[in-house]
Design a protein around this motif. Structure first.
Motif, PDB file in Angstrom:
ATOM      1  N   SER A  13      20.306  -4.134  16.970  1.00 20.83           N
ATOM      2  CA  SER A  13      20.231  -3.554  15.633  1.00 20.83           C
ATOM      3  C   SER A  13      21.475  -3.939  14.829  1.00 20.83           C
ATOM      4  N   VAL A  14      21.334  -3.847  13.513  1.00 20.49           N
ATOM      5  CA  VAL A  14      22.441  -4.144  12.606  1.00 20.49           C
ATOM      6  C   VAL A  14      22.586  -2.966  11.646  1.00 20.49           C
ATOM      7  N   HIS A  15      23.763  -2.353  11.650  1.00 13.86           N
ATOM      8  CA  HIS A  15      24.060  -1.226  10.760  1.00 13.86           C
ATOM      9  C   HIS A  15      25.438  -1.445  10.148  1.00 13.86           C
ATOM     10  N   TYR A  16      25.690  -0.734   9.069  1.00 11.87           N
ATOM     11  CA  TYR A  16      27.001  -0.829   8.417  1.00 11.87           C
ATOM     12  C   TYR A  16      27.538   0.566   8.145  1.00 11.87           C
ATOM     13  N   ASN A  17      28.797   0.790   8.496  1.00  7.29           N
ATOM     14  CA  ASN A  17      29.479   2.046   8.212  1.00  7.29           C
ATOM     15  C   ASN A  17      30.445   1.791   7.064  1.00  7.29           C
ATOM     16  N   ASN A  18      30.108   2.319   5.895  1.00  7.22           N
ATOM     17  CA  ASN A  18      30.908   2.082   4.702  1.00  7.22           C
ATOM     18  C   ASN A  18      32.294   2.720   4.804  1.00  7.22           C
ATOM     19  N   ASP A  20      34.169   3.227   7.537  1.00  3.57           N
ATOM     20  CA  ASP A  20      35.041   2.443   8.418  1.00  3.57           C
ATOM     21  C   ASP A  20      35.026   0.954   8.084  1.00  3.57           C
ATOM     22  N   GLU A  21      34.115   0.555   7.198  1.00  4.79           N
ATOM     23  CA  GLU A  21      33.947  -0.850   6.808  1.00  4.79           C
ATOM     24  C   GLU A  21      33.730  -1.736   8.036  1.00  4.79           C
ATOM     25  N   GLU A  28      18.532  -3.008  21.634  1.00  2.50           N
ATOM     26  CA  GLU A  28      17.361  -2.148  21.522  1.00  2.50           C
ATOM     27  C   GLU A  28      16.373  -2.402  22.662  1.00  2.50           C
ATOM     28  N   GLY A  29      15.633  -1.379  23.018  1.00  2.00           N
ATOM     29  CA  GLY A  29      14.542  -1.522  23.973  1.00  2.00           C
ATOM     30  C   GLY A  29      14.927  -1.427  25.434  1.00  2.00           C
ATOM     31  N   ILE A  30      16.186  -1.081  25.711  1.00  3.56           N
ATOM     32  CA  ILE A  30      16.615  -0.861  27.094  1.00  3.56           C
ATOM     33  C   ILE A  30      17.316   0.495  27.162  1.00  3.56           C
ATOM     34  N   ARG A  31      17.302   1.105  28.326  1.00  2.00           N
ATOM     35  CA  ARG A  31      17.921   2.428  28.480  1.00  2.00           C
ATOM     36  C   ARG A  31      19.445   2.359  28.504  1.00  2.00           C
ATOM     37  N   SER A  32      19.977   1.272  28.997  1.00  2.00           N
ATOM     38  CA  SER A  32      21.425   1.120  29.079  1.00  2.00           C
ATOM     39  C   SER A  32      22.019   1.060  27.672  1.00  2.00           C
ATOM     40  N   LEU A  33      23.022   1.889  27.409  1.00  2.00           N
ATOM     41  CA  LEU A  33      23.665   1.868  26.100  1.00  2.00           C
ATOM     42  C   LEU A  33      24.599   0.667  26.040  1.00  2.00           C
ATOM     43  N   THR A  34      24.195  -0.329  25.307  1.00  2.00           N
ATOM     44  CA  THR A  34      24.964  -1.557  25.157  1.00  2.00           C
ATOM     45  C   THR A  34      25.194  -1.741  23.667  1.00  2.00           C
ATOM     46  N   SER A  35      26.408  -1.438  23.219  1.00  2.00           N
ATOM     47  CA  SER A  35      26.704  -1.469  21.789  1.00  2.00           C
ATOM     48  C   SER A  35      27.760  -2.517  21.480  1.00  2.00           C
ATOM     49  N   TYR A  36      27.955  -2.765  20.186  1.00  2.00           N
ATOM     50  CA  TYR A  36      28.874  -3.799  19.722  1.00  2.00           C
ATOM     51  C   TYR A  36      29.237  -3.508  18.281  1.00  2.00           C
ATOM     52  N   GLU A  37      30.298  -4.144  17.807  1.00  2.00           N
ATOM     53  CA  GLU A  37      30.671  -4.012  16.402  1.00  2.00           C
ATOM     54  C   GLU A  37      31.470  -5.218  15.952  1.00  2.00           C
ATOM     55  N   GLY A  38      31.536  -5.388  14.637  1.00  2.00           N
ATOM     56  CA  GLY A  38      32.282  -6.488  14.056  1.00  2.00           C
ATOM     57  C   GLY A  38      32.621  -6.179  12.614  1.00  2.00           C
ATOM     58  N   THR A  39      33.566  -6.929  12.078  1.00  2.00           N
ATOM     59  CA  THR A  39      34.002  -6.684  10.702  1.00  2.00           C
ATOM     60  C   THR A  39      33.255  -7.548   9.687  1.00  2.00           C
ATOM     61  N   ASP A  40      32.508  -8.519  10.183  1.00  2.00           N
ATOM     62  CA  ASP A  40      31.685  -9.354   9.309  1.00  2.00           C
ATOM     63  C   ASP A  40      30.480  -9.835  10.115  1.00  2.00           C
ATOM     64  N   VAL A  41      29.583 -10.546   9.462  1.00  2.00           N
ATOM     65  CA  VAL A  41      28.349 -10.965  10.125  1.00  2.00           C
ATOM     66  C   VAL A  41      28.643 -11.855  11.329  1.00  2.00           C
ATOM     67  N   GLU A  49      26.128 -11.052  21.120  1.00  2.00           N
ATOM     68  CA  GLU A  49      25.871 -12.021  22.190  1.00  2.00           C
ATOM     69  C   GLU A  49      26.759 -11.754  23.398  1.00  2.00           C
ATOM     70  N   GLU A  50      28.018 -11.387  23.162  1.00  2.78           N
ATOM     71  CA  GLU A  50      28.917 -11.047  24.268  1.00  2.78           C
ATOM     72  C   GLU A  50      28.438  -9.797  24.996  1.00  2.78           C
ATOM     73  N   ALA A  51      27.911  -8.825  24.252  1.00  2.00           N
ATOM     74  CA  ALA A  51      27.409  -7.593  24.870  1.00  2.00           C
ATOM     75  C   ALA A  51      26.210  -7.891  25.765  1.00  2.00           C
ATOM     76  N   VAL A  52      25.306  -8.752  25.303  1.00  2.00           N
ATOM     77  CA  VAL A  52      24.143  -9.133  26.118  1.00  2.00           C
ATOM     78  C   VAL A  52      24.608  -9.869  27.366  1.00  2.00           C
ATOM     79  N   ASP A  53      25.506 -10.844  27.187  1.00  2.00           N
ATOM     80  CA  ASP A  53      26.015 -11.600  28.338  1.00  2.00           C
ATOM     81  C   ASP A  53      26.712 -10.675  29.336  1.00  2.00           C
ATOM     82  N   ASP A  54      27.504  -9.728  28.828  1.00  2.00           N
ATOM     83  CA  ASP A  54      28.204  -8.790  29.699  1.00  2.00           C
ATOM     84  C   ASP A  54      27.210  -7.909  30.451  1.00  2.00           C
ATOM     85  N   TYR A  55      26.176  -7.449  29.764  1.00  2.00           N
ATOM     86  CA  TYR A  55      25.134  -6.633  30.405  1.00  2.00           C
ATOM     87  C   TYR A  55      24.475  -7.417  31.542  1.00  2.00           C
ATOM     88  N   LEU A  56      24.117  -8.670  31.290  1.00  2.00           N
ATOM     89  CA  LEU A  56      23.461  -9.496  32.302  1.00  2.00           C
ATOM     90  C   LEU A  56      24.394  -9.786  33.471  1.00  2.00           C
TER      91      LEU A  56
END
Length: 114
Positions: A13-18, A20-21, A28-41, A49-56
């Motif tokens: 998913s892609v969300h923006y927190n105004n 915290d900028e 999405e679609g898995i039970r394991s909470l695998t989250s990520y964030e960044g300051t730009d696209v 991609e790093e979160a998916v690789d780390d999960y695997l």
């Protein structure tokens, strides 16, 4: 696809927190909470991609099978009347709810160009 990214058959998913900028999301679609964030696209995509690789990698290290976001089954809440009507139709036509649901979804997507 709006508000989602795809990498190695996983969707994020892609969300923006105004306040915290910061852009953020979760796999999405898995039970394991695998989250990520960044300051730009670019950094958000890299973090996803790093979160998916780390999960695997974690699954491989723990000798567990990674969850698939699309297992081929899901629960549908249709209400009592539609459930009853569907079941009666299935009985009358010597079929089952699974077949009716697959056919209905296939017809829906065919008629909506998806």
């Amino acid at each position: 696809m709006k508000d989602h990214m795809k990498y190695k058959d996983y969707y994020g998913s892609v969300h923006y927190n105004n306040e915290d900028e910061v852009f953020y999301g979760k796999v999405e679609g898995i039970r394991s909470l695998t989250s990520y964030e960044g300051t730009d696209v670019k950094s958000l995509k890299q973090a996803f991609e790093e979160a998916v690789d780390d999960y695997l990698e974690t699954c491989a290290e723990q000798s567990t099978t990674p969850e698939k976001p699309f297992k081929g089954s899901f629960n549908v809440r249709v209400g009592e009347q539609l459930h009853r009507k569907s079941m009666e139709y299935a009985w009358a036509h010597n079929t089952n709810l699974n077949t009716i649901t697959k056919e209905a979804l296939s017809e829906y997507f065919s008629s909506h160009g998806a």
